[in-house]
Design a protein around this motif. Structure first.
Motif, short mmCIF file in Angstrom:
data_model
loop_
_atom_site.label_atom_id
_atom_site.label_comp_id
_atom_site.label_asym_id
_atom_site.label_seq_id
_atom_site.Cartn_x
_atom_site.Cartn_y
_atom_site.Cartn_z
N PRO A 1 0.31 10.62 0.36
CA PRO A 1 -0.54 10.19 -0.76
C PRO A 1 -0.58 8.68 -0.98
O PRO A 1 -1.24 8.22 -1.91
CB PRO A 1 0.13 10.88 -1.96
CG PRO A 1 1.59 10.87 -1.60
CD PRO A 1 1.65 11.06 -0.10
N ALA A 2 0.11 7.91 -0.16
CA ALA A 2 0.20 6.47 -0.40
C ALA A 2 -1.18 5.82 -0.36
O ALA A 2 -1.99 6.12 0.52
CB ALA A 2 1.11 5.82 0.64
N PRO A 3 -1.47 4.91 -1.28
CA PRO A 3 -2.74 4.17 -1.23
C PRO A 3 -2.71 3.17 -0.08
O PRO A 3 -1.83 2.32 0.00
CB PRO A 3 -2.79 3.46 -2.59
CG PRO A 3 -1.34 3.33 -3.01
CD PRO A 3 -0.64 4.53 -2.44
N LEU A 4 -3.66 3.29 0.83
CA LEU A 4 -3.68 2.47 2.03
C LEU A 4 -5.07 1.87 2.23
O LEU A 4 -6.08 2.48 1.87
CB LEU A 4 -3.32 3.31 3.26
CG LEU A 4 -1.94 3.96 3.28
CD1 LEU A 4 -1.83 4.95 4.44
CD2 LEU A 4 -0.86 2.90 3.37
N PRO A 5 -5.16 0.68 2.82
CA PRO A 5 -6.46 0.10 3.13
C PRO A 5 -7.10 0.83 4.31
O PRO A 5 -6.43 1.52 5.07
CB PRO A 5 -6.12 -1.35 3.49
CG PRO A 5 -4.73 -1.26 4.03
CD PRO A 5 -4.04 -0.18 3.23
N PHE A 6 -8.40 0.63 4.46
CA PHE A 6 -9.10 1.27 5.56
C PHE A 6 -9.04 0.40 6.80
O PHE A 6 -9.42 -0.78 6.78
CB PHE A 6 -10.57 1.53 5.20
CG PHE A 6 -11.33 2.24 6.29
CD1 PHE A 6 -11.19 3.60 6.50
CD2 PHE A 6 -12.16 1.51 7.14
CE1 PHE A 6 -11.86 4.24 7.52
CE2 PHE A 6 -12.85 2.15 8.17
CZ PHE A 6 -12.69 3.52 8.35
#
Length: 306
Positions: free
Chosen positions: A140-145
């Motif tokens: 679920p970690a917020p990651l860049p594209f």
């Protein structure tokens, strides 16, 4: 950089890590450099702690961007470790965050019990990548594209004029290809508009089947510095049709998505361009020269086809 300058950089990076470790209460008696390419990797003996200090940066170079990249790696690897995925985990003896000393960013990791047959960058069966992707898909970690393409490569392309091994017009070609690829890869929305049937997910970001440590207990994944959201095809870029077919077999066995040939072609093109950008790193890491020039020739021989 000369051999003396490279050695001095390694020494200064090691000293910076030892100083941070001392501030954290670790008792370092004899730091041992385990690896020294893009990062200086130091065992802070006798503590079971390894410091990794990036010294040649393929991502964005601003300190806050470096710290954010390192924090993403620490968080994702810790998440994988908690779920039993075989990784080289962050050290529990150190706060799980990046540190900086004397201009050197660094993170701290557990000491792996390395097997006698371990060799850096020696790959494992491609099925390991399918297994890792299955695990990462729930992260679920917020990651860049597609961070390796969107963060760092623009900075390298901006100074590509300083590279004297490129032929007339090739710098312009590289920048034009980046603009064309970015129309598809700049963000998740652009990618999904181009390939609406292709799912994206958290991926390792830098050839997971080659970023492994052979330990006495088995294979462990390492080096998640480029962890990102993207199509699994990015992790398979330039590995060849046979290996991609092997990945597809492993994905089917796990009821996972098989690769899309059109996406794979785009990822291969983006990865080639990343290697062209890495020409700007050769003064900092001269041993890159031969391998990069092989990739540049492949890029020359492969017109962009979107």
């Amino acid at each position: 950089m000369t051999a003396a300058e490279l050695a001095d950089r390694t020494h200064r990076a090691t000293e910076a890590a030892v100083a941070v470790a001392a501030d954290l209460g670790l008792r370092v008696q004899r730091p041992v450099v385990l690896h020294d390419v893009f990062s200086v990797v130091v065992h802070l003996a006798p503590e079971p702690v390894v410091a990794r200090i990036p010294v040649v940066l393929t991502g964005a170079t601003a300190p806050d961007a470096q710290a954010a990249r390192q924090q993403r790696e620490l968080d994702v690897v810790a998440w994988l470790d908690q779920r039993g995925v075989p990784v080289v985990a962050p050290s529990p003896l150190v706060p799980r965050r990046p540190f900086r000393r004397d201009g050197f960013p660094m993170t701290f990791w557990e000491l792996a019990d390395v097997a006698d047959d371990h060799q850096p960058y020696r790959g494992v069966d491609i099925s390991y990548s399918a297994e890792l992707h299955a695990a990462l898909s729930e992260c679920p970690a917020p990651l860049p594209f597609l961070a390796p393409f969107n963060h760092g490569l623009p900075e390298m392309l901006a100074v590509l004029d300083d590279v004297d091994v490129l032929r007339r017009g090739e710098t312009d070609r590289a920048r034009a290809e980046y603009a064309a690829l970015r129309s598809i890869l700049a963000n998740r929305s652009a990618f999904e508009s181009a390939f609406p049937e292709v799912e994206v997910q958290p991926i390792q970001g830098d050839g997971p089947s080659h970023n492994v440590i052979r330990t006495k207990d088995g294979i462990r994944f390492s080096d998640f510095e480029d962890v990102t959201i993207g199509p699994v095809e990015w992790d398979l870029a330039l590995i060849g049709a046979e290996a991609v077919a092997g990945y597809d077999d492993a994905a089917r066995q796990r009821r996972r998505r098989v690769t899309n040939p059109d996406v794979q072609r785009v990822m291969d093109a983006a990865r080639r361009l990343q290697f062209v950008g890495c020409l700007t790193l050769m003064p900092q890491l001269p041993l890159l020269a031969d391998a990069l020039m092989e990739m540049v020739q492949e890029w020359r021989d492969t017109p962009l086809d979107l």
